[in-house]
Design a protein around this motif. Structure first.
Motif, PDB file in Angstrom:
ATOM      1  N   ARG A 217       0.833  -1.190   0.000  1.00 29.78           N
ATOM      2  CA  ARG A 217       0.000   0.000   0.000  1.00 29.78           C
ATOM      3  C   ARG A 217       0.882   1.260   0.000  1.00 29.78           C
ATOM      4  O   ARG A 217       0.685   2.184  -0.784  1.00 29.78           O
ATOM      5  CB  ARG A 217      -0.921  -0.022   1.222  1.00 29.78           C
ATOM      6  CG  ARG A 217      -2.030   1.007   1.171  1.00 29.78           C
ATOM      7  CD  ARG A 217      -2.956   0.856   2.364  1.00 29.78           C
ATOM      8  NE  ARG A 217      -3.429  -0.523   2.537  1.00 29.78           N
ATOM      9  CZ  ARG A 217      -4.408  -1.061   1.823  1.00 29.78           C
ATOM     10  NH1 ARG A 217      -5.008  -0.365   0.885  1.00 29.78           N
ATOM     11  NH2 ARG A 217      -4.774  -2.308   2.037  1.00 29.78           N
ATOM     12  N   THR A 218       1.911   1.243   0.852  1.00 24.36           N
ATOM     13  CA  THR A 218       2.827   2.390   0.929  1.00 24.36           C
ATOM     14  C   THR A 218       3.527   2.600  -0.409  1.00 24.36           C
ATOM     15  O   THR A 218       3.622   3.734  -0.899  1.00 24.36           O
ATOM     16  CB  THR A 218       3.898   2.136   2.010  1.00 24.36           C
ATOM     17  OG1 THR A 218       3.258   1.611   3.161  1.00 24.36           O
ATOM     18  CG2 THR A 218       4.642   3.401   2.347  1.00 24.36           C
ATOM     19  N   GLU A 221       1.132   4.068  -2.978  1.00 18.17           N
ATOM     20  CA  GLU A 221       0.810   5.479  -2.703  1.00 18.17           C
ATOM     21  C   GLU A 221       1.982   6.386  -3.033  1.00 18.17           C
ATOM     22  O   GLU A 221       1.812   7.411  -3.701  1.00 18.17           O
ATOM     23  CB  GLU A 221       0.410   5.643  -1.225  1.00 18.17           C
ATOM     24  CG  GLU A 221      -1.038   5.258  -0.997  1.00 18.17           C
ATOM     25  CD  GLU A 221      -1.359   5.096   0.480  1.00 18.17           C
ATOM     26  OE1 GLU A 221      -0.517   5.507   1.311  1.00 18.17           O
ATOM     27  OE2 GLU A 221      -2.433   4.538   0.778  1.00 18.17           O
ATOM     28  N   ASP A 222       3.172   5.985  -2.588  1.00 16.29           N
ATOM     29  CA  ASP A 222       4.356   6.794  -2.855  1.00 16.29           C
ATOM     30  C   ASP A 222       4.602   6.918  -4.342  1.00 16.29           C
ATOM     31  O   ASP A 222       4.936   7.987  -4.857  1.00 16.29           O
ATOM     32  CB  ASP A 222       5.598   6.156  -2.191  1.00 16.29           C
ATOM     33  CG  ASP A 222       5.636   6.443  -0.701  1.00 16.29           C
ATOM     34  OD1 ASP A 222       4.796   7.244  -0.240  1.00 16.29           O
ATOM     35  OD2 ASP A 222       6.476   5.858   0.001  1.00 16.29           O
ATOM     36  N   LEU A 224       2.439   6.624  -6.799  1.00 17.48           N
ATOM     37  CA  LEU A 224       1.434   7.468  -7.459  1.00 17.48           C
ATOM     38  C   LEU A 224       1.739   8.931  -7.215  1.00 17.48           C
ATOM     39  O   LEU A 224       1.638   9.755  -8.137  1.00 17.48           O
ATOM     40  CB  LEU A 224       0.035   7.111  -6.947  1.00 17.48           C
ATOM     41  CG  LEU A 224      -0.530   5.792  -7.485  1.00 17.48           C
ATOM     42  CD1 LEU A 224      -1.831   5.437  -6.797  1.00 17.48           C
ATOM     43  CD2 LEU A 224      -0.724   5.852  -9.001  1.00 17.48           C
ATOM     44  N   SER A 225       2.140   9.267  -5.998  1.00 17.63           N
ATOM     45  CA  SER A 225       2.410  10.687  -5.739  1.00 17.63           C
ATOM     46  C   SER A 225       3.681  11.132  -6.449  1.00 17.63           C
ATOM     47  O   SER A 225       3.807  12.294  -6.825  1.00 17.63           O
ATOM     48  CB  SER A 225       2.484  10.970  -4.232  1.00 17.63           C
ATOM     49  OG  SER A 225       3.534  10.221  -3.672  1.00 17.63           O
ATOM     50  N   GLN A 276      -6.225  -1.069  -8.142  1.00 15.66           N
ATOM     51  CA  GLN A 276      -5.721   0.257  -8.500  1.00 15.66           C
ATOM     52  C   GLN A 276      -6.119   0.649  -9.922  1.00 15.66           C
ATOM     53  O   GLN A 276      -5.539   1.561 -10.509  1.00 15.66           O
ATOM     54  CB  GLN A 276      -4.179   0.295  -8.387  1.00 15.66           C
ATOM     55  CG  GLN A 276      -3.634  -0.081  -7.054  1.00 15.66           C
ATOM     56  CD  GLN A 276      -3.994   0.930  -5.985  1.00 15.66           C
ATOM     57  OE1 GLN A 276      -4.095   2.122  -6.260  1.00 15.66           O
ATOM     58  NE2 GLN A 276      -4.221   0.454  -4.762  1.00 15.66           N
ATOM     59  N   HIS A 279      -6.612   4.469 -10.771  1.00 15.98           N
ATOM     60  CA  HIS A 279      -5.387   5.262 -10.717  1.00 15.98           C
ATOM     61  C   HIS A 279      -4.487   4.945 -11.887  1.00 15.98           C
ATOM     62  O   HIS A 279      -3.914   5.839 -12.512  1.00 15.98           O
ATOM     63  CB  HIS A 279      -4.623   4.971  -9.418  1.00 15.98           C
ATOM     64  CG  HIS A 279      -5.329   5.469  -8.194  1.00 15.98           C
ATOM     65  ND1 HIS A 279      -5.522   6.798  -7.938  1.00 15.98           N
ATOM     66  CD2 HIS A 279      -5.902   4.798  -7.165  1.00 15.98           C
ATOM     67  CE1 HIS A 279      -6.170   6.939  -6.796  1.00 15.98           C
ATOM     68  NE2 HIS A 279      -6.423   5.734  -6.304  1.00 15.98           N
TER      69      HIS A 279
END
Lengths: 330, 366
Positions: A217-218, A221-222, A224-225, A276, A279
């Protein structure tokens, strides 16, 4: 290791054949057990090793778990059995370990049955170790069984491969895998777990509720950002440093492959990250396919580098910085 | 399990059995001894997965049982207890309590089922020979065993049974030793077994030079010796020993006979200036005379001359001096005979009166 685990459903055919050959006294002296990670190669190797050593095997060929041989095996002190893997802190199987195998295999059996050695993962043998094993592979004594377990048999020298019989295990069908996993963990999102584990049931089962899943998950998220231009590659590399590098690169690889899939097929039937999809769809619209293949190449190189002494931080930065460049270039 | 034992009775067998237990052991149970008590005796078993020793001793047992306890610690405790101390060992739960006088020890244990002991051996045949005789067979040949050779069948001592004779043979590919023993009992069918190096070293330590009989059991996978109060079991090497008969030089027509002690001293002195790695010395033979020459990379030279019994053509031949000395050291009697044929053929070293041992050494090109 449990006493006598059930044969995994997708191994049954291989198991049957091996037991028939064992009973007929036609089991080869060396088996190369191959297949993707997480489908239970080592489980099968373990079950086979026990079965071969057991004094009173069950009707289906499994070890009884009761006899002297079985209790010694469970205690790890069976005099005719060896499990050989990389020692603490080492990435390779050293030549000393292989010599110990050869010397144990050159003396007679202590309990009067087979002598078994399991090498896992076999492809981690360094060149000297692999060469050291050749002698034993070439001139085995009677009643020897060497089980070489490897997810990447291509990394083994051809000289070793050609002296073993291949037992190629495969990923079970989606239905079989789902049924097995559902029985094991009825609460889980079986579909997602299997997708994340490339359909490998044991890997999926290990993921469930694990820190690995949390870590993914981390990473997602990282990443994608990073693609959105909201994070710095060096900062991310810093944060990821100290985590399991191979796993991290694995998750990145899946994300990247999904992007390529979306780019090529528009609406592909299956993704490695089904959760996902939105995204990924969004990101896919923003990059060129050629760029993605560039990333893929760098990622493959990074995976190769994990087997060397290059620092994790350097590997991660090398992978992450080009994404940032791509994002800011637009 | 509960029993009492006198420290002195326990110490000796405990020392012997702990001897085979390897100090650096990754598997805890293998650094333990198997301790079992029944009726009026206890037995101690130690193993390194190749050699197993079982010692038995009579003592009063209150409660039978089987357990494994750390070998090293038990030995150290026994050794350091005062002389004449009485030990009581009681096993309750997973701890073994040791009491002696005012000392109390509590040792950790592991279940006996995890201990890999060899109970029965298959395909058995047995015979008896004198302990001293077996010891001599080993002493006269063991130094020729190979060490960690890839030809794994050379890393041990081969025993061959042929009719009434028992023969030991060892070779490392450069030299060979063999020794014969005629046994009183017919041991039947011919058979060859190779006992690994470790087992031979252990045996050499255990056997004493007396006439007491030892029982030898030969199985398909093991050799077992029953000594007084002690049972030794070793695995065998699973391979075929080379055909050593073909290596024995035949037709050595140049016979050299020398005083053992004299020749040995001369060789030792010359060896000081031989090449430290290759250990080569040159022997020059002439009528009734032997010259031994050596030189090293520093251009230092040694030369010895001694009178020997030799009739024949002149001959010059090189040998590894260590191999010669090992063989001559193993010769019994005052004299030694060396048969040679030419500078490229191996020599045969033996006692002049057709002794029971023979040594073959390959020459070196110097």
């Amino acid at each position: 290791m449990t006493a006598t685990s059930e044969i995994l459903p997708w191994h049954r055919q291989h198991w049957q054949r091996s037991i028939e050959r064992l009973r007929a006294g036609r089991l080869p002296h060396a088996l190369l057990v191959t297949g993707p990670v997480g489908i239970g190669k080592s489980v099968l190797a373990d079950q086979l090793a026990r079965a071969v050593l057991c004094r009173a095997p069950l009707d289906d060929g499994r070890a009884c778990g009761q006899c002297q041989a079985c209790s010694l095996y469970q205690a790890g002190s069976h005099p005719d059995a060896m499990w050989v893997g990389p020692e603490d802190g080492s990435k390779v199987l050293k030549v000393e370990q292989i010599r110990a195998v050869s010397s144990r295999m050159s003396t007679t059996s202590q309990l009067g049955g087979h002598r078994v050695a399991v090498l896992i993962p076999a492809e981690r043998m360094n060149a000297a170790a692999a060469n050291g094993l050749l002698k034993t592979l070439e001139e085995p004594g009677a009643d020897i069984l060497l089980l070489l377990v490897s997810a990447q048999p291509g990394l083994l020298p051809a000289t070793v491969r050609s002296r073993c019989q291949r037992m190629a295990l495969t990923v079970p069908s989606a239905d079989e895998a789902e049924a097995w996993l559902r029985q094991r963990s009825p609460q889980a999102d079986v579909g997602l777990l299997l997708a994340l584990a490339d359909g490998a049931p044991l890997a999926a089962a290990a993921l469930e509720g694990s820190a690995g899943l949390e870590w993914r998950r981390t990473v997602v998220e990282d990443w994608l950002s990073l693609l959105d231009g909201d994070a710095e590659p060096a900062a991310i590399a810093q944060r990821w440093h100290g985590q399991d590098l191979a796993a991290t690169l694995g998750w990145l690889m899946r994300l990247l492959v999904d992007l390529i899939r979306l780019k090529c097929a528009g609406q592909p039937p299956r993704l490695a990250n089904p959760d996902q999809r939105e995204h990924l769809q969004r990101q896919a619209g923003r990059v060129h396919l050629a760029e993605l293949y560039g990333h893929l190449q760098r990622l493959q190189e990074a995976v190769r580098l994990t087997r060397t002494q290059v620092s994790a931080q350097a590997i991660l930065e090398q992978v992450l910085i080009p994404w940032r460049l791509g994002a800011s270039g637009r | 399990m509960k029993f009492k034992v006198q420290r002195e009775n326990l110490l000796k067998p405990l020392q012997l059995v702990s001897g085979v237990v390897e100090r650096r052991q990754t598997l805890p149970v293998l650094s333990n001894l198997l301790l079992s008590a029944e009726a009026d005796k206890i037995s101690l078993t130690g193993t390194d997965l190749e050699v197993e020793l079982v010692a038995e001793l009579k003592t009063s047992v209150d409660e039978a049982g089987e357990i494994t306890i750390p070998a090293r610690k038990l030995l150290d405790i026994c050794r350091t207890l005062p002389e004449g101390a009485q030990l009581e060992i009681v096993v309750t739960g997973d701890k073994a309590q040791l009491k002696s006088g005012r000392s109390r020890f509590s040792l950790s244990t592991l279940p006996a089922s995890e201990f890999p002991s060899v109970d029965e051996i298959h395909g058995m045949r047995q015979f008896e020979i004198g302990q001293g005789e077996l010891r001599r067979l080993i002493e006269r040949t063991h130094f020729c065993m190979a060490q960690q050779d890839v030809r794994y069948y050379l890393n041990g001592l081969m025993f061959e049974i042929e009719g009434q004779s028992l023969r030991s043979v060892a070779t490392d590919g450069h030299r060979l030793a063999m020794s014969d023993l005629v046994t009183s009992a017919d041991v039947g069918e011919n058979q060859q077994v190779i006992v690994p190096r470790k087992g031979i070293q252990e045996l050499a330590r255990l056997l004493v030079d007396d006439d007491e009989r030892v029982q030898i059991h030969l199985g398909n996978n093991h050799i077992r010796l029953q000594l007084p109060g002690l049972r030794f079991t070793s695995k065998l090497i699973d391979g075929r020993f080379p055909d050593y008969q073909r290596v024995l030089p035949k037709g050595g027509n140049k016979l050299l006979t020398a005083e053992c002690a004299q020749l040995k001293q001369a060789l030792i002195r010359t060896s000081i200036l031989s090449n430290e790695k290759y250990r080569g010395v040159r022997l020059q033979l002439d009528n009734g005379r032997l010259r031994i020459l050596a030189h090293n990379p520093e251009q230092e030279e040694a030369e010895e001359e001694l009178e020997v019994e030799y009739q024949g053509d002149e001959l010059e031949i090189g040998f590894n001096v260590t191999y010669l000395l090992d063989a001559i050291n193993a010769i019994v009697g005052d004299k030694v005979t060396i048969s040679l044929s030419d500078a490229n053929s191996s020599c045969l070293i033996q006692e002049p009166a057709e002794g029971s041992s023979k040594y073959v050494v390959m020459p070196m090109r110097l």
